[in-house]
Write a protein that holds these residues in place. Structure first.
Motif, PDB file in Angstrom:
ATOM      1  N   PHE A   1       0.856  -1.199   0.000  1.00 60.32           N
ATOM      2  CA  PHE A   1       0.000   0.000   0.000  1.00 60.32           C
ATOM      3  C   PHE A   1       0.885   1.240   0.000  1.00 60.32           C
ATOM      4  O   PHE A   1       0.565   2.249  -0.606  1.00 60.32           O
ATOM      5  CB  PHE A   1      -0.877   0.021   1.262  1.00 60.32           C
ATOM      6  N   LEU A   2       2.014   1.156   0.718  1.00 62.03           N
ATOM      7  CA  LEU A   2       2.878   2.346   0.831  1.00 62.03           C
ATOM      8  C   LEU A   2       3.349   2.778  -0.558  1.00 62.03           C
ATOM      9  O   LEU A   2       3.392   3.962  -0.867  1.00 62.03           O
ATOM     10  CB  LEU A   2       4.085   2.030   1.725  1.00 62.03           C
ATOM     11  N   GLY A   3       3.636   1.770  -1.398  1.00 59.90           N
ATOM     12  CA  GLY A   3       4.163   2.090  -2.733  1.00 59.90           C
ATOM     13  C   GLY A   3       3.194   2.910  -3.558  1.00 59.90           C
ATOM     14  O   GLY A   3       3.570   3.584  -4.501  1.00 59.90           O
ATOM     15  N   GLY A   4       1.920   2.889  -3.155  1.00 52.16           N
ATOM     16  CA  GLY A   4       0.926   3.663  -3.911  1.00 52.16           C
ATOM     17  C   GLY A   4       0.911   5.135  -3.526  1.00 52.16           C
ATOM     18  O   GLY A   4       0.351   5.975  -4.215  1.00 52.16           O
ATOM     19  N   PHE A   5       1.559   5.464  -2.413  1.00 52.20           N
ATOM     20  CA  PHE A   5       1.575   6.877  -1.977  1.00 52.20           C
ATOM     21  C   PHE A   5       2.771   7.612  -2.584  1.00 52.20           C
ATOM     22  O   PHE A   5       3.821   7.024  -2.810  1.00 52.20           O
ATOM     23  CB  PHE A   5       1.694   6.965  -0.440  1.00 52.20           C
ATOM     24  N   ARG A   6       2.600   8.919  -2.808  1.00 56.45           N
ATOM     25  CA  ARG A   6       3.779   9.747  -3.166  1.00 56.45           C
ATOM     26  C   ARG A   6       4.692   9.787  -1.939  1.00 56.45           C
ATOM     27  O   ARG A   6       4.239   9.692  -0.798  1.00 56.45           O
ATOM     28  CB  ARG A   6       3.310  11.167  -3.482  1.00 56.45           C
ATOM     29  N   HIS A   7       5.988   9.948  -2.169  1.00 55.79           N
ATOM     30  CA  HIS A   7       6.916   9.975  -1.026  1.00 55.79           C
ATOM     31  C   HIS A   7       6.635  11.153  -0.104  1.00 55.79           C
ATOM     32  O   HIS A   7       6.912  11.119   1.073  1.00 55.79           O
ATOM     33  CB  HIS A   7       8.365  10.032  -1.533  1.00 55.79           C
ATOM     34  N   ASP A   8       6.087  12.246  -0.711  1.00 56.96           N
ATOM     35  CA  ASP A   8       5.860  13.440   0.140  1.00 56.96           C
ATOM     36  C   ASP A   8       4.441  13.471   0.702  1.00 56.96           C
ATOM     37  O   ASP A   8       3.978  14.500   1.176  1.00 56.96           O
ATOM     38  CB  ASP A   8       6.147  14.718  -0.661  1.00 56.96           C
ATOM     39  N   ALA A   9       3.754  12.313   0.635  1.00 61.36           N
ATOM     40  CA  ALA A   9       2.400  12.269   1.220  1.00 61.36           C
ATOM     41  C   ALA A   9       2.497  12.516   2.728  1.00 61.36           C
ATOM     42  O   ALA A   9       3.462  12.087   3.367  1.00 61.36           O
ATOM     43  CB  ALA A   9       1.774  10.902   0.963  1.00 61.36           C
ATOM     44  N   HIS A  10       1.520  13.187   3.307  1.00 63.31           N
ATOM     45  CA  HIS A  10       1.555  13.435   4.748  1.00 63.31           C
ATOM     46  C   HIS A  10       1.387  12.091   5.481  1.00 63.31           C
ATOM     47  O   HIS A  10       0.483  11.315   5.135  1.00 63.31           O
ATOM     48  CB  HIS A  10       0.440  14.403   5.155  1.00 63.31           C
ATOM     49  N   PRO A  11       2.198  11.799   6.455  1.00 57.22           N
ATOM     50  CA  PRO A  11       2.108  10.496   7.132  1.00 57.22           C
ATOM     51  C   PRO A  11       0.752  10.225   7.763  1.00 57.22           C
ATOM     52  O   PRO A  11       0.342   9.075   7.889  1.00 57.22           O
ATOM     53  CB  PRO A  11       3.217  10.527   8.176  1.00 57.22           C
ATOM     54  N   MET A  12       0.009  11.292   8.124  1.00 62.66           N
ATOM     55  CA  MET A  12      -1.335  11.041   8.674  1.00 62.66           C
ATOM     56  C   MET A  12      -2.270  10.512   7.588  1.00 62.66           C
ATOM     57  O   MET A  12      -3.135   9.676   7.853  1.00 62.66           O
ATOM     58  CB  MET A  12      -1.916  12.327   9.281  1.00 62.66           C
ATOM     59  N   ALA A  13      -2.059  10.949   6.353  1.00 61.55           N
ATOM     60  CA  ALA A  13      -2.876  10.427   5.235  1.00 61.55           C
ATOM     61  C   ALA A  13      -2.561   8.953   5.026  1.00 61.55           C
ATOM     62  O   ALA A  13      -3.457   8.118   4.878  1.00 61.55           O
ATOM     63  CB  ALA A  13      -2.593  11.232   3.975  1.00 61.55           C
ATOM     64  N   MET A  14      -1.266   8.618   5.091  1.00 63.95           N
ATOM     65  CA  MET A  14      -0.849   7.220   4.891  1.00 63.95           C
ATOM     66  C   MET A  14      -1.367   6.363   6.052  1.00 63.95           C
ATOM     67  O   MET A  14      -1.936   5.293   5.857  1.00 63.95           O
ATOM     68  CB  MET A  14       0.679   7.137   4.800  1.00 63.95           C
ATOM     69  N   LEU A  15      -1.211   6.879   7.279  1.00 69.87           N
ATOM     70  CA  LEU A  15      -1.627   6.097   8.451  1.00 69.87           C
ATOM     71  C   LEU A  15      -3.128   5.817   8.421  1.00 69.87           C
ATOM     72  O   LEU A  15      -3.575   4.690   8.656  1.00 69.87           O
ATOM     73  CB  LEU A  15      -1.263   6.850   9.733  1.00 69.87           C
ATOM     74  N   CYS A  16      -3.891   6.834   8.082  1.00 67.89           N
ATOM     75  CA  CYS A  16      -5.359   6.691   8.035  1.00 67.89           C
ATOM     76  C   CYS A  16      -5.741   5.605   7.038  1.00 67.89           C
ATOM     77  O   CYS A  16      -6.515   4.705   7.335  1.00 67.89           O
ATOM     78  CB  CYS A  16      -5.933   8.048   7.620  1.00 67.89           C
ATOM     79  N   GLY A  17      -5.118   5.633   5.869  1.00 65.52           N
ATOM     80  CA  GLY A  17      -5.433   4.631   4.838  1.00 65.52           C
ATOM     81  C   GLY A  17      -4.995   3.237   5.248  1.00 65.52           C
ATOM     82  O   GLY A  17      -5.732   2.253   5.099  1.00 65.52           O
ATOM     83  N   MET A  18      -3.796   3.154   5.832  1.00 67.46           N
ATOM     84  CA  MET A  18      -3.237   1.836   6.183  1.00 67.46           C
ATOM     85  C   MET A  18      -4.046   1.198   7.311  1.00 67.46           C
ATOM     86  O   MET A  18      -4.340   0.013   7.287  1.00 67.46           O
ATOM     87  CB  MET A  18      -1.784   1.997   6.626  1.00 67.46           C
ATOM     88  N   ILE A  19      -4.435   1.990   8.317  1.00 65.30           N
ATOM     89  CA  ILE A  19      -5.179   1.413   9.441  1.00 65.30           C
ATOM     90  C   ILE A  19      -6.571   0.965   8.991  1.00 65.30           C
ATOM     91  O   ILE A  19      -7.051  -0.104   9.333  1.00 65.30           O
ATOM     92  CB  ILE A  19      -5.269   2.403  10.625  1.00 65.30           C
ATOM     93  N   GLY A  20      -7.196   1.790   8.155  1.00 61.43           N
ATOM     94  CA  GLY A  20      -8.512   1.400   7.643  1.00 61.43           C
ATOM     95  C   GLY A  20      -8.448   0.114   6.850  1.00 61.43           C
ATOM     96  O   GLY A  20      -9.372  -0.714   6.871  1.00 61.43           O
ATOM     97  N   SER A  21      -7.288  -0.124   6.194  1.00 61.00           N
ATOM     98  CA  SER A  21      -7.182  -1.314   5.327  1.00 61.00           C
ATOM     99  C   SER A  21      -6.902  -2.572   6.146  1.00 61.00           C
ATOM    100  O   SER A  21      -6.977  -3.688   5.630  1.00 61.00           O
ATOM    101  CB  SER A  21      -6.053  -1.118   4.318  1.00 61.00           C
ATOM    102  N   LEU A  22      -6.598  -2.428   7.440  1.00 60.97           N
ATOM    103  CA  LEU A  22      -6.332  -3.635   8.250  1.00 60.97           C
ATOM    104  C   LEU A  22      -7.524  -4.591   8.223  1.00 60.97           C
ATOM    105  O   LEU A  22      -7.362  -5.808   8.284  1.00 60.97           O
ATOM    106  CB  LEU A  22      -6.001  -3.249   9.693  1.00 60.97           C
ATOM    107  N   ALA A  23      -8.735  -4.032   8.096  1.00 67.61           N
ATOM    108  CA  ALA A  23      -9.930  -4.895   8.079  1.00 67.61           C
ATOM    109  C   ALA A  23      -9.870  -5.877   6.912  1.00 67.61           C
ATOM    110  O   ALA A  23     -10.464  -6.955   6.950  1.00 67.61           O
ATOM    111  CB  ALA A  23     -11.188  -4.034   7.975  1.00 67.61           C
ATOM    112  N   ALA A  24      -9.108  -5.514   5.884  1.00 66.73           N
ATOM    113  CA  ALA A  24      -9.014  -6.389   4.700  1.00 66.73           C
ATOM    114  C   ALA A  24      -8.148  -7.612   4.985  1.00 66.73           C
ATOM    115  O   ALA A  24      -8.100  -8.549   4.187  1.00 66.73           O
ATOM    116  CB  ALA A  24      -8.427  -5.591   3.537  1.00 66.73           C
TER     117      ALA A  24
END
Ligand code: SDX
Length: 431
Positions: free
Chosen positions: A124-147
């Motif tokens: 999932f991380l590879g889909g983010f731009r490197h300069d993405a805000h870490p809160m945006a990445m964290l929000c997406g990654m935690i929500g995806s744990l249900a998967a």
């Protein structure tokens, strides 16, 4: 004098009165139970921001805003800050009691053995731009744990509910560190089970393959203290968000992802990042007075970030502890950060200024915390992620409490409708 047991509302125009019970908890102000208000009177209440509204009964945290008191399960935050650890506080918030030595050992073992994230999650991380805000990445990654946990999403099963809570407390630091390392192009570091919770996180953040990580002891102690102070805070915006999402029966990963999204706002957990940017913008102690004047000017749209609080109308007890820790950490690390002097000058000026005094605006938990994170080489964009790691303990505790609350129901506030009255559709040919 005996305590009132009810409140009587009188609608003199309609010549009606109705009586509503007063509910009292262990501590704090009584609450008027208005659940029957619409049925008895046809009226609803109006309370934007729920300033005067209790949304639930809870036994987890108590705040006295006037006295500057904060208790986790009845224990004063000052005592927990001095004598406990973040993981022990997480146990206390979840279970309601301080653990015995063997209870803590098994809790720590449980958390330690759920710290890894599914290898596929790294994609999932590879889909983010490197300069993405870490809160945006964290929000997406935690929500995806249900998967990744189809086999344990039956929220009717207490064992699966507890497992989800443990997984979140265990994995949020791992995922947070992975987001940080992705943003700076470093390879991922796996959690090391031989380290305790905070040290394990610091190693996942800063260890590089080229050599061992040398951390000053004060680093883990300071971060553990900050995590304790940020672990819970009763029905704040992000916890209320977790509860509202939880009230629909959504899974805890979705609830905590929603909490992370709510925490990101600069009026809430995003304030710690905003404070540092504000201090950098002010730049010099001699420019503090100008900033204070600007914050008093309603047209400026500028507020002193890290100041004020919905509940505390006194010094935030957490801010007092962090303030003291800031001086110690910077001294221990030999860091001479000019922003500390700017912060102290700003606090001194605001606490003497009638505008702030009259509105009871004091430094809150976010005012000094960023200076410690900065001294620990944690980048500004990661400050709110730090807040989220700690508050996960509170979020999952409130979610668990809500799942067992017999009064819990789907959250669905009402409104005052100010739109158009009923009108007929006008065909396009006639418009
Ligand atoms: C957190 O709820 C929690 O428990 C949150 C938290 C937690 O642990 O979960 O404690 C964490 O979110 C701490 C708060 C972090 N936010 C900031 O530091 C952002 C700056 N603070 C403000 O935006 C504000 O103080 C709030 C959002 C924190 C509280 O806002 P309220 O209770 O809705 O108060 P308000 O906006 O109605 O303000 C009351 C008055 C207003 O002036 P008047 O209309 O009466 O003339 O105070 C003024 C505001 O303009 N005011 C400020 C100010 N905060 C309020 N003026 C200048 N600077 C400020 N920081």
């Amino acid at each position: 004098m005996s305590e009132s047991q009810s409140l009587t509302l009188t609608d003199s125009a309609a010549g009606k009165t109705a009586e509503f019970p007063l509910l009292r908890g262990t501590l704090g102000a009584p609450c008027v139970d208005i659940t029957r208000l619409p049925k008895e009177t046809g009226y609803f209440t109006y309370d934007p921001g729920f300033v005067a509204t209790a949304s639930c009964r809870s036994a987890i945290t108590y705040i006295d805003g006037d006295q500057g008191v904060l208790l986790y399960r009845g224990y004063p935050i000052e005592q927990l800050a001095k004598q406990s650890s973040f993981l022990e506080v997480a146990y206390l918030l979840m279970q309601g009691e301080l653990p015995s030595a063997s209870e803590f050992k098994s809790f720590e073992h449980e958390v330690t053995h759920h710290t890894m994230m599914h290898e596929a999650l790294k994609n999932f991380l590879g889909g983010f731009r490197h300069d993405a805000h870490p809160m945006a990445m964290l929000c997406g990654m935690i929500g995806s744990l249900a998967a990744f946990y189809h086999d344990s999403l039956d929220m009717e099963d207490p064992a699966q509910r507890r497992l989800a809570a443990i997984r979140l407390i265990a994995k949020v630091p791992t995922i947070a560190a992975a987001c940080y390392r992705y943003s700076i192009g470093w390879p991922n570091r796996y959690p090391r089970n031989n380290l305790e919770y905070v040290n394990r996180f610091l190693h996942m953040m800063f260890e590089v393959p080229s050599g061992p990580l040398e951390l000053p002891p004060v680093a883990a102690k300071a971060l553990d203290l900050l995590f304790i102070l940020h672990a819970d805070h009763e029905q704040n915006a992000s916890t209320s968000t977790v509860r509202l999402v939880g009230s629909t029966g959504a899974n805890p990963y979705a609830c905590v992802a929603a909490g992370i999204a709510a925490l990101w706002g600069p009026a809430h957990g995003g304030a710690n990042e905003a404070v540092l940017k504000m201090l950098e913008e002010i730049g010099r102690p001699e420019d503090v007075a100008k900033a204070v004047e600007k914050a008093k000017d309603k047209n400026s749209g500028f507020r002193l970030m890290g100041f004020g609080h919905r509940v505390y109308k006194n010094y935030d007890p957490r801010a007092a502890i962090i303030r003291e820790m800031t001086h110690k950490v910077l001294a221990d690390l030999g860091v001479n950060d000019p922003l500390l002097e700017v912060a102290m000058k700003l606090e001194e000026a605001a606490l003497k200024d009638e505008y702030f005094v009259a509105r009871k605006l004091y430094p809150n938990v976010d005012f000094y915390s960023g200076l410690i994170y900065k001294a620990l080489n944690i980048p500004t964009e990661m400050f709110t992620v730090m807040f989220a790691i700690a508050r996960t303990a509170g979020w999952v505790s409130h979610w668990l409490e809500q799942q067992n609350d017999p009064e819990a129901k789907i959250g669905r506030p009402r409104q005052i409708y100010t739109g158009a009255g009923v009108r007929d559709y006008v065909p396009l040919s006639s418009r």
